[in-house]
Design a protein around this motif. Structure first.
Motif, mmCIF file in Angstrom:
data_model
loop_
_atom_site.group_PDB
_atom_site.id
_atom_site.type_symbol
_atom_site.label_atom_id
_atom_site.label_comp_id
_atom_site.label_asym_id
_atom_site.label_seq_id
_atom_site.Cartn_x
_atom_site.Cartn_y
_atom_site.Cartn_z
ATOM 1 N N LYS A 94 -26.626 -39.935 -13.493
ATOM 2 C CA LYS A 94 -27.961 -40.781 -13.538
ATOM 3 C C LYS A 94 -26.962 -42.223 -13.986
ATOM 4 N N TYR B 131 -24.103 -39.206 -17.171
ATOM 5 C CA TYR B 131 -24.525 -40.458 -17.130
ATOM 6 C C TYR B 131 -23.527 -41.805 -17.178
ATOM 7 N N LEU C 182 -33.343 -42.509 -17.036
ATOM 8 C CA LEU C 182 -33.884 -41.699 -16.584
ATOM 9 C C LEU C 182 -35.118 -40.963 -15.925
ATOM 10 N N TRP D 161 -27.746 -36.013 -9.684
ATOM 11 C CA TRP D 161 -26.986 -36.368 -10.746
ATOM 12 C C TRP D 161 -25.994 -36.934 -11.003
ATOM 13 N N VAL E 131 -31.172 -40.425 -23.608
ATOM 14 C CA VAL E 131 -30.508 -39.218 -23.244
ATOM 15 C C VAL E 131 -31.391 -38.379 -23.507
#
Length: 246
Positions: free
Chosen positions: A164, A81, A156, A162, A174
């Motif tokens: 993200k 992330y 998200l 990915w 998350v």
């Protein structure tokens, strides 16, 4: 000799009430400044402490404390992330978060690898590869960054590729995205000169540091003085003007 008009009872009551309110707000701001300064001192003490075992504080971290912990596990390297609005981002770049799987635990620990500067020409900087196998980590067990108003719902869930990107790091969001529960805090890794990430995990008072609380306190106290001053000016008798009868 200065003369004063007799004030109405309601004007006295109103002046006292408003001035007292402003003084109370000023005292509250001073209390907030002192509280945040104590947090800064605790943060500095924790950063210099020896790492402690993670398990005792994992699910119930002490309030207003930032334990420095040691933990080991395996990176969930394909689930990265990128926070694209870190408060210290002045050149472009992202704060990088990766989940860590602990042995025998269903929960994942979200780890803040640090800030990765970008060139400004690419949507995200190139991420250094993560090591395979178990890794031993140590850092501060911190509350996640603050969450603001994110328009458009869960950003998200709408992303299929990915890593993200998000502008707010919301741990429940998350966790839903990963399909696994998360620990209630994040692990902010200690600084290492050998890595590409910039790790400056100073406690985040960027929006309201202690100095700003003191500035607001001075402002409220100034308002209280102004209210009393206006009251006195309005109730001071003016001397009659002299007339020339010649």
């Amino acid at each position: 000799m200065t003369r004063w008009r007799r004030p109405a009872w309601w004007s006295v009551l109103l002046t006292v009430a408003v001035a007292a309110l402003f003084v109370r707000l000023g005292m509250w701001q001073l209390d907030r400044a002192a509280y945040k300064e104590s947090l800064v001192r605790r943060y500095a003490a924790a950063a210099a402490a020896a790492p402690a075992p993670f398990a005792p504080v994992a699910l119930a971290p002490p309030a207003d404390a930032f334990p420095r912990v040691a933990v080991h596990g395996r990176w969930v390297a394909d689930r990265v992330y990128l926070l694209d609005n870190p408060h210290h981002d002045a050149r472009g770049g992202v704060e990088v978060y990766v989940p860590l799987a602990l042995p025998g635990e269903s929960r994942l620990l979200l780890v803040d690898l640090g800030f990765l500067p970008g060139s400004g020409r690419e949507p995200a900087p190139r991420l250094p590869p993560l090591p395979t196998g178990e890794v031993n980590l140590h850092g501060l067990y911190l509350p996640p960054p603050g969450v603001g108003l994110e328009l458009g719902g869960d950003a998200l869930a709408a992303q299929a590729r990915w890593p993200k990107t998000t502008i707010y790091l919301d741990l429940p969001q998350v966790a839903r995205d990963l399909g696994r529960p998360l620990y209630p805090r994040i692990l902010a890794l200690d600084a290492e000169p050998s890595v590409a990430y910039q790790r400056e995990h100073a406690f985040d008072f960027s929006s309201m540091p202690p100095a700003r609380h003191r500035a607001y306190a001075f402002q409220w106290f100034s308002f209280a003085v102004a209210v009393v001053g206006i009251f006195l000016v309005l109730h001071r008798k003016r001397r009659p003007r002299r007339t020339d009868n010649r």
